[in-house]
Design a protein around this motif. Structure first.
Motif, PDB file in Angstrom:
ATOM      1  N   PRO A 163      21.578  -4.780   3.805  1.00 13.10           N
ATOM      2  CA  PRO A 163      22.661  -5.306   3.349  1.00 13.10           C
ATOM      3  C   PRO A 163      23.647  -4.838   3.822  1.00 13.10           C
ATOM      4  O   PRO A 163      23.526  -4.140   4.999  1.00 13.10           O
ATOM      5  CB  PRO A 163      22.804  -4.659   1.727  1.00 13.10           C
ATOM      6  CG  PRO A 163      21.658  -3.988   1.578  1.00 13.10           C
ATOM      7  CD  PRO A 163      21.168  -3.533   2.787  1.00 13.10           C
ATOM      8  N   PRO A 164      24.847  -5.703   3.731  1.00 11.46           N
ATOM      9  CA  PRO A 164      26.303  -5.644   4.854  1.00 11.46           C
ATOM     10  C   PRO A 164      27.116  -4.151   4.127  1.00 11.46           C
ATOM     11  O   PRO A 164      26.569  -3.482   3.440  1.00 11.46           O
ATOM     12  CB  PRO A 164      27.338  -6.896   4.280  1.00 11.46           C
ATOM     13  CG  PRO A 164      26.784  -6.867   3.049  1.00 11.46           C
ATOM     14  CD  PRO A 164      25.364  -6.644   2.576  1.00 11.46           C
ATOM     15  N   ALA A 165      27.473  -3.799   6.137  1.00 10.85           N
ATOM     16  CA  ALA A 165      28.116  -1.931   5.798  1.00 10.85           C
ATOM     17  C   ALA A 165      28.880  -1.865   5.536  1.00 10.85           C
ATOM     18  O   ALA A 165      30.054  -2.530   6.615  1.00 10.85           O
ATOM     19  CB  ALA A 165      26.777  -0.931   7.138  1.00 10.85           C
ATOM     20  N   ALA A 166      29.520  -1.114   4.512  1.00 10.33           N
ATOM     21  CA  ALA A 166      30.636  -0.340   4.905  1.00 10.33           C
ATOM     22  C   ALA A 166      31.770   0.397   5.910  1.00 10.33           C
ATOM     23  O   ALA A 166      30.588   0.626   6.533  1.00 10.33           O
ATOM     24  CB  ALA A 166      30.711  -0.168   3.258  1.00 10.33           C
ATOM     25  N   VAL A 167      32.907   0.310   6.585  1.00 10.92           N
ATOM     26  CA  VAL A 167      33.237   0.789   7.294  1.00 10.92           C
ATOM     27  C   VAL A 167      34.225   1.122   7.286  1.00 10.92           C
ATOM     28  O   VAL A 167      35.633   1.218   6.566  1.00 10.92           O
ATOM     29  CB  VAL A 167      33.669  -0.266   8.815  1.00 10.92           C
ATOM     30  CG1 VAL A 167      34.169   0.315   9.873  1.00 10.92           C
ATOM     31  CG2 VAL A 167      32.008  -1.038   8.932  1.00 10.92           C
ATOM     32  N   ILE A 168      34.497   2.402   7.632  1.00  9.81           N
ATOM     33  CA  ILE A 168      35.820   3.496   8.199  1.00  9.81           C
ATOM     34  C   ILE A 168      36.670   4.048   8.932  1.00  9.81           C
ATOM     35  O   ILE A 168      35.869   3.966  10.091  1.00  9.81           O
ATOM     36  CB  ILE A 168      34.983   4.955   7.240  1.00  9.81           C
ATOM     37  CG1 ILE A 168      34.870   5.208   6.185  1.00  9.81           C
ATOM     38  CG2 ILE A 168      35.995   6.082   7.177  1.00  9.81           C
ATOM     39  CD1 ILE A 168      34.361   6.588   5.399  1.00  9.81           C
ATOM     40  N   SER A 169      37.964   3.110   8.740  1.00  5.49           N
ATOM     41  CA  SER A 169      38.507   3.312  10.039  1.00  5.49           C
ATOM     42  C   SER A 169      39.516   4.798   9.498  1.00  5.49           C
ATOM     43  O   SER A 169      39.768   4.844   8.372  1.00  5.49           O
ATOM     44  CB  SER A 169      39.661   2.236   9.807  1.00  5.49           C
ATOM     45  OG  SER A 169      40.286   1.406   8.596  1.00  5.49           O
ATOM     46  N   VAL A 170      40.132   5.456  10.301  1.00  4.66           N
ATOM     47  CA  VAL A 170      40.284   6.955  10.770  1.00  4.66           C
ATOM     48  C   VAL A 170      42.247   6.475  11.076  1.00  4.66           C
ATOM     49  O   VAL A 170      42.412   5.747  12.370  1.00  4.66           O
ATOM     50  CB  VAL A 170      40.019   7.381  11.097  1.00  4.66           C
ATOM     51  CG1 VAL A 170      40.623   8.918  10.920  1.00  4.66           C
ATOM     52  CG2 VAL A 170      38.358   7.774  10.736  1.00  4.66           C
ATOM     53  N   SER A 171      43.193   6.798  10.311  1.00  2.00           N
ATOM     54  CA  SER A 171      44.270   6.952  10.748  1.00  2.00           C
ATOM     55  C   SER A 171      45.448   9.178  10.118  1.00  2.00           C
ATOM     56  O   SER A 171      45.001   8.970   9.385  1.00  2.00           O
ATOM     57  CB  SER A 171      45.623   6.176  10.315  1.00  2.00           C
ATOM     58  OG  SER A 171      46.294   6.097  10.991  1.00  2.00           O
ATOM     59  N   THR A 172      44.888   9.291  11.305  1.00  2.00           N
ATOM     60  CA  THR A 172      45.231  10.803  11.073  1.00  2.00           C
ATOM     61  C   THR A 172      44.337  11.404   9.981  1.00  2.00           C
ATOM     62  O   THR A 172      42.973  11.517   9.761  1.00  2.00           O
ATOM     63  CB  THR A 172      46.955  10.862  10.273  1.00  2.00           C
ATOM     64  OG1 THR A 172      47.428  10.544  11.272  1.00  2.00           O
ATOM     65  CG2 THR A 172      47.493  12.425  10.837  1.00  2.00           C
ATOM     66  N   LYS A 173      45.503  11.854   8.534  1.00  2.00           N
ATOM     67  CA  LYS A 173      44.321  12.247   7.374  1.00  2.00           C
ATOM     68  C   LYS A 173      44.016  11.439   6.691  1.00  2.00           C
ATOM     69  O   LYS A 173      43.415  11.435   5.349  1.00  2.00           O
ATOM     70  CB  LYS A 173      45.067  12.827   7.596  1.00  2.00           C
ATOM     71  CG  LYS A 173      45.482  14.798   7.592  1.00  2.00           C
ATOM     72  CD  LYS A 173      45.351  15.919   6.902  1.00  2.00           C
ATOM     73  CE  LYS A 173      44.644  15.778   6.428  1.00  2.00           C
ATOM     74  NZ  LYS A 173      45.783  17.125   5.523  1.00  2.00           N
ATOM     75  N   SER A 174      44.453   9.667   7.409  1.00  2.00           N
ATOM     76  CA  SER A 174      43.493   8.496   5.964  1.00  2.00           C
ATOM     77  C   SER A 174      42.446   8.391   6.639  1.00  2.00           C
ATOM     78  O   SER A 174      42.452   7.608   7.518  1.00  2.00           O
ATOM     79  CB  SER A 174      44.792   7.876   5.675  1.00  2.00           C
ATOM     80  OG  SER A 174      45.069   6.755   5.288  1.00  2.00           O
ATOM     81  N   LEU A 175      41.410   8.097   5.351  1.00  2.00           N
ATOM     82  CA  LEU A 175      40.438   6.690   5.405  1.00  2.00           C
ATOM     83  C   LEU A 175      40.967   6.104   4.898  1.00  2.00           C
ATOM     84  O   LEU A 175      41.097   5.664   3.630  1.00  2.00           O
ATOM     85  CB  LEU A 175      39.316   8.018   5.096  1.00  2.00           C
ATOM     86  CG  LEU A 175      39.376   9.047   5.351  1.00  2.00           C
ATOM     87  CD1 LEU A 175      37.508  10.069   5.241  1.00  2.00           C
ATOM     88  CD2 LEU A 175      39.942   9.396   7.110  1.00  2.00           C
ATOM     89  N   GLN A 176      39.905   4.957   5.623  1.00  2.00           N
ATOM     90  CA  GLN A 176      40.777   2.930   4.868  1.00  2.00           C
ATOM     91  C   GLN A 176      39.117   2.811   4.819  1.00  2.00           C
ATOM     92  O   GLN A 176      38.253   2.962   6.244  1.00  2.00           O
ATOM     93  CB  GLN A 176      41.458   2.243   5.817  1.00  2.00           C
ATOM     94  CG  GLN A 176      41.485   1.249   4.759  1.00  2.00           C
ATOM     95  CD  GLN A 176      42.877   0.343   5.664  1.00  2.00           C
ATOM     96  OE1 GLN A 176      43.398   0.596   6.117  1.00  2.00           O
ATOM     97  NE2 GLN A 176      42.369  -0.996   5.443  1.00  2.00           N
TER      98      GLN A 176
END
Length: 410
Positions: free
Chosen positions: A273-286
């Motif tokens: 299946p397609p995979a999710a991706v996490i991007s990081v900005s300081t303490k915020s995860l998207q």
């Protein structure tokens, strides 16, 4: 006059088929006779004289109309649809891989987001399904089922949420009667991920060497007994086996050297299946998923403690972004209705409080040091003043004494 009727059915009777599943198509017949021909999307398959066709690690490439034919008549088409998604829960072996010796059993650990008491588990051995006992550990938020083959050459194990069509992925275990086993993983190999094939000897003797083969061609020697593929691709698909040299030296220091071959085991590599991706900005995860279908619109976030992988739990947040506060591993996936995207890689978060604490302690120590320094300086200054006063008094006494002595001289 007998009525001749053919139909195609699916085993296990999954409500949804997910990428990576092992499934079987059965040509059910009443009054029919062998040989059996299989036709998938209009193309006759190479399987002949079998009323069952086994499809391993299925992908959307297996989608299509499946028909069987016996002695002329052909069945109505059965449409196989493979969802390129992850199912709603994951059982996995607590130890070991996909191959077991005859009579052996193995624990499968089930993890799910909701109450595990709402789940029931099953085994398919041959063409018969059996319900299994489920041991729920509420504190650890996991359930354990005991998987055994009971004489079958292979068996598939899965779990289903009661009163719904939600189910887990399926784990297929295979039996060998040989001393030497080539052990692949119990779950499908995903493209781009590492995989280790182990050459194991029953009884735990000292392994002196293992020779690995792919499609009967020697590929490597390994004293450790492991063949590792660092980045699995379609070029790695094939049938693998191993030849082991070993001694039961733990039983006797004079144990003779022995050798043996394993059964061949199929290794399939799928896209998954397609995979999710996490991007990081300081303490915020998207969380994002560029390859996900358009109906994947909600988010699931998970947290795992550094020292306890079984603490994997779903967070209450269901937004695209979250702010992390607690130390640990964070991952996300997309909810696509009938299934999920693959989990993202884990993001490791360590709180900055430890560093800040050291800074505060350093500042406090500096303040204390400055205070002590000031106090010592004041004390030293006060001491000098006292010494000056005392010195002046002595000088006056000496002066008076000198003056008095001089008066006596006159």
């Amino acid at each position: 006059m007998s009525v001749f009727f053919l139909s195609v059915s699916l085993l296990p009777k999954f409500p949804q088929v997910y990428v990576g599943d092992d499934v079987a198509l059965i040509c059910n017949h009443k009054g029919g006779s062998k040989p059996t021909k299989w036709i998938i999307d209009g193309t006759q398959q190479s399987h002949q004289d079998y009323s069952i066709i086994l499809l391993t690690a299925v992908t959307p490439k297996n989608n299509g109309a499946c028909e069987c034919e016996q002695g002329g008549p052909r069945s109505d088409p059965f449409t196989l649809t493979v969802l390129e998604l992850e199912p709603h829960a994951q059982p996995s072996p607590s130890v070991g891989g996909a191959v077991m010796t005859k009579g052996e059993g193995r624990n499968l650990v089930l993890q799910a987001d909701d109450d595990l008491k709402d789940w029931a588990c099953f085994a398919l051995r041959g063409v018969s399904s059996f319900a299994l006992g489920v041991n729920v550990n509420e504190k650890m938020k996991r359930a354990v089922i005991f998987a055994e083959l009971k004489g079958a050459e292979r068996a598939t194990f899965w779990c289903k949420k009661k009163k719904t069509e939600h189910r887990s992925n399926a784990v297929t275990l295979k039996m060998t009667e040989l001393m030497v086993m080539l052990v692949p993983p119990a779950v499908p190999v995903l493209q781009g991920e590492p995989v280790a094939l182990r050459c194991v000897v029953w009884g735990g003797p000292k392994l002196e060497n293992a020779v690995f083969y792919k499609d009967k061609i020697e590929i490597m020697n390994s004293p450790e007994g492991t063949y590792t593929i660092t980045n699995a691709t379609q070029d790695d698909v094939g049938n693998y086996s191993c030849h082991a040299t070993y001694r039961f030296s733990h039983i006797s220091a004079e144990a003779a050297q022995k050798e043996g071959d394993s059964d061949a085991q199929e290794l399939k590599v799928i896209g998954g299946p397609p995979a999710a991706v996490i991007s990081v900005s300081t303490k915020s995860l998207q969380c994002s998923c560029p390859r996900c279908p358009a109906d994947c619109t909600s988010y699931h976030w998970y947290h795992t403690l550094f020292n306890d992988p079984h603490s994997h739990r779903r967070l209450s947040e269901n937004h695209q972004s979250i702010t992390v506060e607690e130390e640990g591993l964070y991952s996300c996936q997309f909810d696509c209705g009938k299934g999920f995207s693959r989990f993202s890689d884990s993001y490791s978060y360590k709180a900055e409080f430890g560093g800040l604490l050291y800074i505060l302690l350093g500042v406090a120590a500096l303040i204390i040091l400055m205070g002590v320094t000031v106090w010592m300086l004041k004390r030293r200054t006060h001491g000098r003043n006292n010494m000056q006063v005392t010195g002046r008094g002595k000088d006056n006494d000496m002066l008076m004494s000198v003056r008095f002595e001089r008066r006596e001289d006159f």
